[in-house]
Write an enzyme that holds these catalytic residues in place. Structure first.
Site, short mmCIF file in Angstrom:
data_model
loop_
_atom_site.label_atom_id
_atom_site.label_comp_id
_atom_site.label_asym_id
_atom_site.label_seq_id
_atom_site.Cartn_x
_atom_site.Cartn_y
_atom_site.Cartn_z
N VAL A 113 0.88 -1.16 0.00
CA VAL A 113 0.00 0.00 0.00
C VAL A 113 0.92 1.22 0.00
O VAL A 113 1.77 1.35 0.88
CB VAL A 113 -0.88 0.02 1.26
CG1 VAL A 113 -1.80 1.24 1.23
CG2 VAL A 113 -1.67 -1.27 1.41
N THR A 114 0.84 1.96 -1.02
CA THR A 114 -0.09 1.96 -2.13
C THR A 114 0.54 1.30 -3.36
O THR A 114 1.76 1.31 -3.50
CB THR A 114 -0.51 3.40 -2.52
OG1 THR A 114 0.66 4.14 -2.88
CG2 THR A 114 -1.18 4.14 -1.35
N VAL A 117 2.85 3.59 -5.46
CA VAL A 117 4.10 4.08 -4.91
C VAL A 117 4.84 2.95 -4.20
O VAL A 117 5.95 2.57 -4.58
CB VAL A 117 3.88 5.27 -3.95
CG1 VAL A 117 5.20 5.70 -3.30
CG2 VAL A 117 3.24 6.46 -4.68
N CYS A 118 4.24 2.37 -3.18
CA CYS A 118 4.92 1.40 -2.32
C CYS A 118 5.14 0.04 -2.99
O CYS A 118 6.07 -0.69 -2.63
CB CYS A 118 4.14 1.19 -1.03
SG CYS A 118 3.75 2.71 -0.16
N THR A 119 4.29 -0.31 -3.94
CA THR A 119 4.37 -1.62 -4.59
C THR A 119 5.17 -1.56 -5.89
O THR A 119 6.01 -2.42 -6.15
CB THR A 119 2.95 -2.16 -4.89
OG1 THR A 119 2.19 -2.15 -3.68
CG2 THR A 119 3.00 -3.58 -5.43
#
Length: 191
Positions: A113-114, A117-119
């Protein structure tokens, strides 16, 4: 391209930034669905004894703490979680990268998440390093549907396999009639 079923003995799970604040920024799916799917993945990891790496970013800021249920489901992994200090791409954090390598697995199941961005960045980095990456798209989300769609397309174009929680659990189970398969059905909430 031929299909080879993903098996637990070959895989590790990476859960990135399932933090209550970060999750509240998602609008492409509901908080409850995203949380349910992330927890199903954690339960599957516990049932199948998948090496699991948890990470968070700036827990004392707006991102907030990791889901408390993760501590109950995966207590050792929760305790060993990698606390990043604002590093966007988790793979740019040397502790996270070392923990991923330490799993000894080349097939990685990733949810974050998110998604936008994070993935996306760790997924792209891992594919670039030769890992076989499956992103569980419905165990994450993005602030807008467009942002989510673009991130998923970008990852797929780079060679990431996109999957859903139910699809991944079924693939890992192989058969619902095994002891693990029966437990996985219960984790899905359909048994």
């Amino acid at each position: 391209m031929s299909y080879t079923r993903l098996q637990a003995k070959d895989a590790a799970l990476l859960l990135i930034d399932h933090q209550v604040g970060t999750m509240s920024w998602v609008r492409s799916t509901s908080f409850d669905d995203m949380k349910k799917n992330a927890l199903i993945l954690a339960k599957a990891a516990a049932i199948l004894k998948l090496p699991t790496v948890l990470t968070s970013s700036m827990e004392d800021q707006a991102q907030g703490p990791l889901l408390s249920e993760l501590e109950t489901i995966l207590p050792a992994e929760f305790e060993a979680r990698i606390k990043r200090l604002g590093i966007v791409n988790a793979m740019d954090d040397e502790n996270f990268a070392a923990a991923v390598k330490a799993t000894g697995r080349n097939k990685l199941i990733l949810a974050g998440v998110t998604n936008d961005v994070c993935t996306v960045y760790p997924a792209l980095t891992l594919v670039g390093q030769g890992y076989d990456v499956q992103v569980v798209a419905d165990a994450g989300g993005s602030p807008t549907k467009m942002a989510d769609d673009i991130a998923l397309r970008r990852m797929e174009k780079a060679g990431v396999t996109l999957t859903s929680t139910n699809q991944l659990i079924a693939e890992l189970a192989g058969s619902w009639s095994t002891p693990e398969g029966g437990q996985l059905v219960q984790a899905l909430g359909i048994g």
